[in-house]
Design an enzyme around this catalytic site. Structure first.
Site, PDB file in Angstrom:
ATOM      1  N   TYR A   1      -7.315  -4.200  -4.238  1.00  0.00           N
ATOM      2  CA  TYR A   1      -5.874  -4.341  -4.445  1.00  0.00           C
ATOM      3  C   TYR A   1      -5.156  -3.936  -3.142  1.00  0.00           C
ATOM      4  O   TYR A   1      -5.499  -2.918  -2.535  1.00  0.00           O
ATOM      5  CB  TYR A   1      -5.442  -3.459  -5.618  1.00  0.00           C
ATOM      6  CG  TYR A   1      -3.953  -3.444  -5.795  1.00  0.00           C
ATOM      7  CD1 TYR A   1      -3.298  -4.552  -6.316  1.00  0.00           C
ATOM      8  CD2 TYR A   1      -3.193  -2.348  -5.405  1.00  0.00           C
ATOM      9  CE1 TYR A   1      -1.918  -4.558  -6.454  1.00  0.00           C
ATOM     10  CE2 TYR A   1      -1.815  -2.350  -5.535  1.00  0.00           C
ATOM     11  CZ  TYR A   1      -1.185  -3.462  -6.062  1.00  0.00           C
ATOM     12  OH  TYR A   1       0.173  -3.467  -6.189  1.00  0.00           O
TER      13      TYR A   1
ATOM     14  N   ARG B   1       6.814  17.149 -15.953  1.00  0.00           N
ATOM     15  CA  ARG B   1       5.970  16.924 -14.763  1.00  0.00           C
ATOM     16  C   ARG B   1       4.531  17.381 -14.979  1.00  0.00           C
ATOM     17  O   ARG B   1       3.614  16.898 -14.313  1.00  0.00           O
ATOM     18  CB  ARG B   1       6.570  17.601 -13.515  1.00  0.00           C
ATOM     19  CG  ARG B   1       5.705  17.392 -12.271  1.00  0.00           C
ATOM     20  CD  ARG B   1       6.370  17.801 -10.970  1.00  0.00           C
ATOM     21  NE  ARG B   1       6.996  19.097 -11.029  1.00  0.00           N
ATOM     22  CZ  ARG B   1       6.335  20.261 -11.020  1.00  0.00           C
ATOM     23  NH1 ARG B   1       5.019  20.285 -10.945  1.00  0.00           N
ATOM     24  NH2 ARG B   1       6.990  21.396 -11.096  1.00  0.00           N
TER      25      ARG B   1
ATOM     26  N   LYS C   1       0.288  -3.599 -15.918  1.00  0.00           N
ATOM     27  CA  LYS C   1      -0.235  -4.937 -16.163  1.00  0.00           C
ATOM     28  C   LYS C   1      -0.558  -5.099 -17.652  1.00  0.00           C
ATOM     29  O   LYS C   1       0.319  -4.961 -18.473  1.00  0.00           O
ATOM     30  CB  LYS C   1      -1.431  -5.202 -15.254  1.00  0.00           C
ATOM     31  CG  LYS C   1      -1.231  -4.722 -13.797  1.00  0.00           C
ATOM     32  CD  LYS C   1      -0.143  -5.506 -13.067  1.00  0.00           C
ATOM     33  CE  LYS C   1       0.276  -4.864 -11.749  1.00  0.00           C
ATOM     34  NZ  LYS C   1      -0.795  -4.547 -10.816  1.00  0.00           N
TER      35      LYS C   1
ATOM     36  N   ASP D   1     -11.429   0.591 -10.515  1.00  0.00           N
ATOM     37  CA  ASP D   1     -10.120   0.105 -10.947  1.00  0.00           C
ATOM     38  C   ASP D   1     -10.390  -1.005 -11.973  1.00  0.00           C
ATOM     39  O   ASP D   1     -10.853  -2.090 -11.623  1.00  0.00           O
ATOM     40  CB  ASP D   1      -9.360  -0.413  -9.717  1.00  0.00           C
ATOM     41  CG  ASP D   1      -7.965  -0.942 -10.060  1.00  0.00           C
ATOM     42  OD1 ASP D   1      -7.757  -1.369 -11.212  1.00  0.00           O
ATOM     43  OD2 ASP D   1      -7.098  -0.954  -9.161  1.00  0.00           O
TER      44      ASP D   1
HETATM   45  C1  LIG Z   1      -0.931  -3.707  -9.706  1.00  0.00           C
HETATM   46  C2  LIG Z   1      -2.242  -3.126  -9.379  1.00  0.00           C
HETATM   47  C3  LIG Z   1      -2.360  -1.821  -8.878  1.00  0.00           C
HETATM   48  C4  LIG Z   1      -1.148  -0.963  -8.573  1.00  0.00           C
HETATM   49  O1  LIG Z   1      -0.444  -0.660  -9.727  1.00  0.00           O
HETATM   50  P1  LIG Z   1       1.117  -0.248  -9.771  1.00  0.00           P
HETATM   51  O2  LIG Z   1       1.338   0.001 -11.214  1.00  0.00           O
HETATM   52  O3  LIG Z   1       1.897  -1.384  -9.193  1.00  0.00           O
HETATM   53  O4  LIG Z   1       1.241   0.988  -8.925  1.00  0.00           O
HETATM   54  C5  LIG Z   1      -3.623  -1.332  -8.634  1.00  0.00           C
HETATM   55  N1  LIG Z   1      -4.729  -2.065  -8.863  1.00  0.00           N
HETATM   56  C6  LIG Z   1      -4.654  -3.318  -9.336  1.00  0.00           C
HETATM   57  C7  LIG Z   1      -5.923  -4.072  -9.577  1.00  0.00           C
HETATM   58  C8  LIG Z   1      -3.423  -3.893  -9.615  1.00  0.00           C
HETATM   59  O5  LIG Z   1      -3.371  -5.156 -10.075  1.00  0.00           O
END
Ligand SMILES: *Cc1c(COP(=O)(O)O)cnc(C)c1O
Length: 385
Positions: free
Chosen positions: A104, A50, A201, A176
């Site tokens: 998002y 953790r 992703k 992001d």
């Molecule tokens: C999918 C996504 C998230 C969230 O990510 P998780 O791994 O599903 O928690 C945040 N920002 C963007 C741009 C995303 O495509």
């Protein structure tokens, strides 16, 4: 491993242990929750999964920091864990911040649903146009939060203006960078304070884990890490291993995905049954000039409207054979979705309409298949509407 190496080399070699564990060429999975005590005096230094400091975490932190030429990085249990831990680290009760108006879905809902209870206020701004940002500033404004390429209309925001604004007013800038990846854009090099990713992703790229990443200076990343240690959103060693394996091919995959998506966007742009195509690589796109200046590639996403209503859009989608109808993106396989039903279902119809997100909008995450086959599949499905 130094900064002189190119990103393709860093993906393979950066952060790897100098002395291989047991001679293993590939980094093994350390499936141990706790580790022998070696005299640590700080809670956060005790070795424990953790606390994000097992060998599988450390190798990833070094590799990910090197990819964006930053001092430090942190892996988290999901993209939302990276985003929520970062915002909660730098915002406290009474604070205010600015965020781009279309984010998002999970981030947008987290801000609008949960932050009022925490007495943290947000003003949504248009981060593609800096004219009105200053009037939203308050003495208690702490940060500005944006995304590199917006979803699902794929606009590239005025990132240099965001950095300049944050520096001028001594606030933090968070971005992001999921849709761009370090292959196409490196926020820290460009002056951002923190770069966040959903590693679910492109970074992992194989649609088999959820994970997140925070990248930035040692000071800021350590602060987020201490917050995450208490929130508990650490990435388990198995998922660390898969993310590590996936990362090695990131450059190869992105190169193909950048290329495939641009070819598909160009094809769609010329097709009589397509009304509008959103892709920052198209010259007709409103953010093309900015995207060309800021990015090394335009990413693997494309969105468009077929000439017809939602029934026509759904008929098209159901006739595709190489695209799976699913949310998410960035994997080796091509996916298709109608954002109104998935990623943007939490947004009100009025908000969607003012943002230009029509019910019939279709979004594709282009994979690494042969582009000829993908285009032939699209041609076939367009023939059915
Ligand atoms: C999918 C996504 C998230 C969230 O990510 P998780 O791994 O599903 O928690 C945040 N920002 C963007 C741009 C995303 O495509």
């Amino acid at each position: 491993m130094t900064e002189k190496h190119k990103i393709e080399t860093k993906l393979i070699h950066a952060g790897e242990p100098k002395e291989k564990y047991g001679g293993a060429v590939n980094m093994p999975i350390f499936q141990s929750s706790t580790y022998e005590y070696t005299g640590q005096s700080d809670y956060h230094d005790i070795k424990y999964i953790r606390l994000n400091n097992t060998p599988n975490h450390i190798v990833l932190h070094k590799k990910l920091a090197a990819l964006e030429n930053a001092e430090d990085a942190l892996v988290t249990a999901s993209g939302m864990a990276a985003i929520s831990a970062s915002l909660l680290t730098f915002l406290k009760s009474g604070d205010h911040f600015l965020a781009h108006k279309s984010l998002y879905g999970g981030t947008h809902t987290f801000i609008t649903n949960d932050f009022p209870d925490l007495n943290i206020e947000c003003d949504f701004i248009d981060a593609s146009d800096s004219k009105r940002w200053e009037e939203k500033l308050r003495p208690e404004t702490k940060l500005i939060y944006v995304e590199t390429i917006t979803n699902p209309l794929l606009n590239v925001l005025d990132l240099n203006a965001v950095v300049a604004f944050a520096k001028k007013h001594s606030i933090l800038s968070l971005i992001d960078n999921t849709f761009a990846t370090p292959i196409n854009y490196r926020p820290i090099e460009n002056g951002f304070d923190l770069s966040l990713h959903s590693a679910t992703k492109y970074l992992n790229g194989h649609t088999d884990i959820v994970a997140g990443v925070v990248i930035g200076s040692k000071d800021l990343v350590t602060k987020v890490k201490h917050k995450l240690n208490h929130l508990g959103g650490s990435l388990n060693p198995n998922a660390c291993f898969l993310l590590h394996r996936g990362l090695k091919t990131l450059a190869l995959r992105m190169e193909r995905q950048n290329d495939n998506s641009l070819k598909i966007a160009k094809f769609l742009g010329m097709h009589p049954k397509i009304r509008i195509v959103n892709h920052p690589g198209l010259e007709s796109n409103s953010s093309h000039v900015r995207a060309s200046a800021l990015l090394d590639g335009f990413g693997g996403m494309v969105s468009f409207e077929v000439d017809g209503d939602v029934i026509v859009a759904d008929t098209f989608i159901s006739n595709l054979t190489l695209f799976t109808n699913a949310t998410s993106l960035g994997g080796t396989e091509s996916l298709v979705t109608r954002p109104v039903l998935t990623s943007h279902s939490g947004m009100s119809k009025e908000d969607r309409e003012t943002s230009g997100i029509k019910d019939e909008l279709i979004r594709m995450s282009i994979g690494i298949e042969a582009v000829e086959d993908l285009i032939a599949d699209i041609v076939n499905a367009l023939g059915k509407i």
